[in-house]
Design a protein around this motif. Sequence first.
Motif, PDB file in Angstrom:
ATOM      1  N   ARG A 126       0.839  -1.205   0.000  1.00 14.18           N
ATOM      2  CA  ARG A 126       0.000   0.000   0.000  1.00 14.18           C
ATOM      3  C   ARG A 126       0.874   1.255   0.000  1.00 14.18           C
ATOM      4  O   ARG A 126       0.592   2.219  -0.724  1.00 14.18           O
ATOM      5  N   GLU A 127       1.942   1.264   0.795  1.00 15.39           N
ATOM      6  CA  GLU A 127       2.833   2.422   0.803  1.00 15.39           C
ATOM      7  C   GLU A 127       3.536   2.585  -0.549  1.00 15.39           C
ATOM      8  O   GLU A 127       3.711   3.705  -1.034  1.00 15.39           O
ATOM      9  N   ALA A 128       3.950   1.472  -1.133  1.00 11.13           N
ATOM     10  CA  ALA A 128       4.642   1.542  -2.422  1.00 11.13           C
ATOM     11  C   ALA A 128       3.735   2.102  -3.504  1.00 11.13           C
ATOM     12  O   ALA A 128       4.191   2.827  -4.398  1.00 11.13           O
ATOM     13  N   ARG A 129       2.451   1.791  -3.431  1.00 12.91           N
ATOM     14  CA  ARG A 129       1.513   2.214  -4.476  1.00 12.91           C
ATOM     15  C   ARG A 129       0.904   3.591  -4.210  1.00 12.91           C
ATOM     16  O   ARG A 129       0.665   4.359  -5.143  1.00 12.91           O
ATOM     17  N   ASN A 130       0.637   3.887  -2.932  1.00 14.34           N
ATOM     18  CA  ASN A 130      -0.101   5.101  -2.590  1.00 14.34           C
ATOM     19  C   ASN A 130       0.739   6.160  -1.889  1.00 14.34           C
ATOM     20  O   ASN A 130       0.259   7.282  -1.686  1.00 14.34           O
TER      21      ASN A 130
END
Length: 314
Positions: A126-130
């Motif tokens: 989630r951090e990598a994408r958002n």
Amino acid sequence: MENVEVSSMLQTVTGLINEKEAGTLLVHEHILVGFIEDGKLSPKDYDRDEVVAMILPLLLQLKEAGCSTFVDCAPEYLGRDPYLLKELAAKSGLHLVTNTGFYKAPYLPPFVYQATEQDLADLWIREARNGIGDSGVFPGYIKIALNDGTSINETQQKILRAAIRTSLETGLPIQCHTIGGDTALHAGEIMKQAGFDRERFIWVHAQTGKDLAVHQQLAADGMWISIDSILPGTYDKHVDLLQQLLAHGVSGDRILLSQDTGWYTVGEERGGNLRPYHHLLTDFLPYAAEKGLDEHWLQQCVTRNPYQAMRIRS
């Protein structure tokens, strides 16, 4: 992250950069570290303005020494602060890189012990994408640790497997605090069983491995061999180690050099004993060349090699 335009680039706190923009790259350093147990470190524990005041002169000195890119290796709950890094990047002109991932006991929050590897991977993906919270900062890699010893305990195996899932999903490489060759071999076996490309994995603190046949084997498998703690007073030891690694058949294309230094320590007056970042470039590399190591290869260890290790993979 899977977009072809992103593949093979390096994610910094201010955006994606290519190899030319990355230039000279320190692959394992620290801005801020807080050794507060059970994941209780928070921004309330330090003054961000004071950290900037103390660290910025060291970063400017490093930039003047020819560095372009600085990889900050504090994971969440140990000092990762995307807002601080964004401010320091803007004021220093350096490309700064941060991470997603968790460290090891006793600095893990309690929920990590109950979470599944998929739960952890979901957080990091989630951090990598958002991005990290509402900071607008995206992680450039996954930072984890393995417990010190001859084998990897259950919790850190779970974290390693979660990192593998995250890397496969996002293309981000893994930097892993790994003490000793036995632990590195165990990690290599876990990755092999998972069908994971070892070129996505950086063995941090590889100088702690005593059997250089292990370095040769793991480098041949694709793993990156990161030699750090190259600090004043250790230069002869590190020159000797690099010469031995090359003599043992470790590919020079797999070796990374850094210092694992800095840093502002939370809880100590004015951050404690802050050490400069520039000595690897201004002192060690010329000294190592004088002692017989190839100058072009030494430069490769702080330019092309770390970029290839840290780039996003499709």
